[in-house]
Write a protein that holds these residues in place. Structure first.
Motif: not given
Lengths: 153, 90, 153, 90
Positions: A28-30, A32, A34-36, A85, A107, C15, C21-28, C97-100, C103
């Protein structure tokens, strides 16, 4: 499950959608909010879509992922409108018998989606707002439009 | 021929237009239409790259328009990675 | 959240644990019990752990992932005991922060976990049961034990 | 010296033992102990690769045992990819 929604994305729905007794791996990719970004403090994001085309492109990308890797199922949901956010703006789930395929397909799908699906992100920060990706040419002059090479099969 | 034109995101905000309808001559291509639009809408000139879609599908600039086509002007999408490129491997 | 559990794995907990809040990407990644393996119809799986060491190894792998990629948070949960078909036996979540990076860290963590963490899987199928990975030498003779090269830093 | 030995999964089932206690001489290594055990427990001889851990950490075969050590015999783990190898890149 391939769709746009204005409601909060329910991750459980994606995981259920790709659940398959023959699949031993789910990735799973999510994405979200970001606050910056670029050193700015972001207050919220707003996503605008070209709905019909966005859903068609998502379907096309999912088909491409399914053709390339032996995945069991794939689900893609993108939220539009204001996304606070920490909330998910996009979620992708892929299931397969083996984890390498699930990772590769998830990916690929998020990379393609970010590149091709007509959904735009407006970032609201303290003191302004900007459409992400909307940079003008250095000298403000007109640039040739980037056109698409190769029509889909 | 009557063409419906859709503008999104920054293009919509800068031009103040969400949708336009234009009459164009037989033989007009997507690129021709974009050239006409940037002549008539100065706000479009300050924009970055624009891709084109006809009837909800990315198209080549030389695509000939037909009566009733829906043409979308597509600024860079939310990935923010610059220009759009469909690089299908097949 | 780095732990073993005998209860069903709650994906929402992972999750939440990696939400930042500083993370824009989550991989599960979720590993589930497949209904077939090597052409056999699997009825259920049972996992046995060496609990203290398994948790230490999971912590070590998570530290290694955190040192290698700029990830915000990581969560790893492995279930032990009987795991019915379709249920999760292991789940890993990584945020960044970034998806790469998310992953890469998630993929690294599941690969290392499968290789190093002392948890064993017994597969129950119609007519028998087998410990996965427990193949004897071709001639049934003793093999030199595989020992670990290089001690951890 | 007194050593506590743990057996898991297939090793536990084949030997019928989950834990053993043995007295060993000063200077005994992990590999020596394993050799002793396979002499005394024929069920171990039919097993595939076994890795060793001392006090919950993978160890080299030449690791000298100390009084009170906990030695675990570790058959291939659930990944099923064969032998264990810690290939730390640092």
């Amino acid at each position: 499950m391939l769709r746009l929604t204005r409601e909060p994305i329910r991750i459980d729905d994606l995981l259920s959608a790709v659940g398959d007794p023959a699949a031993g791996a789910v990735v799973l990719f999510v994405g979200t909010t970001r606050d910056h970004n670029d050193g700015r403090r972001v207050e919220r994001l707003e996503y605008e879509a070209y709905p019909g085309m966005a859903e068609k492109e998502i379907e096309r990308i999912a088909e491409e992922a399914t053709a390339r890797w032996p995945i069991a199922r794939i689900a893609v949901v993108h939220r539009t409108g204001v996304v606070p956010i920490g909330d998910a703006s996009v979620a992708i789930a892929a299931s397969s018998a083996h984890r390498a395929d699930a990772f590769a397909a998830a990916r690929f799908t998020i990379d393609r989606l970010k590149e091709l699906v007509p959904i735009w992100k407006k970032e609201f920060f303290d003191g302004g707002a900007v459409w992400i990706g909307d940079q003008t040419g250095r000298d403000g002059s007109w640039q040739e439009p980037a056109v698409v090479k190769g029509s889909p099969s | 021929m009557t063409i419906r034109i859709l503008l999104f995101a920054s293009l919509r905000e800068r031009t103040g237009e969400r949708a336009l309808t234009r009459e164009v001559a037989e033989g007009t291509t997507a690129a021709d239409l974009l050239a006409e639009l940037r002549r008539d809408l100065p706000a479009l000139r300050a924009s970055g790259r624009i891709s084109l879609a006809v009837n909800e599908e990315y198209c080549e600039p030389e695509r000939l328009l037909r009566d009733g086509d829906e043409v979308a002007l597509i600024p860079p999408v939310s990935g923010g990675r610059g220009c759009l490129q469909r690089e299908r491997s097949e």
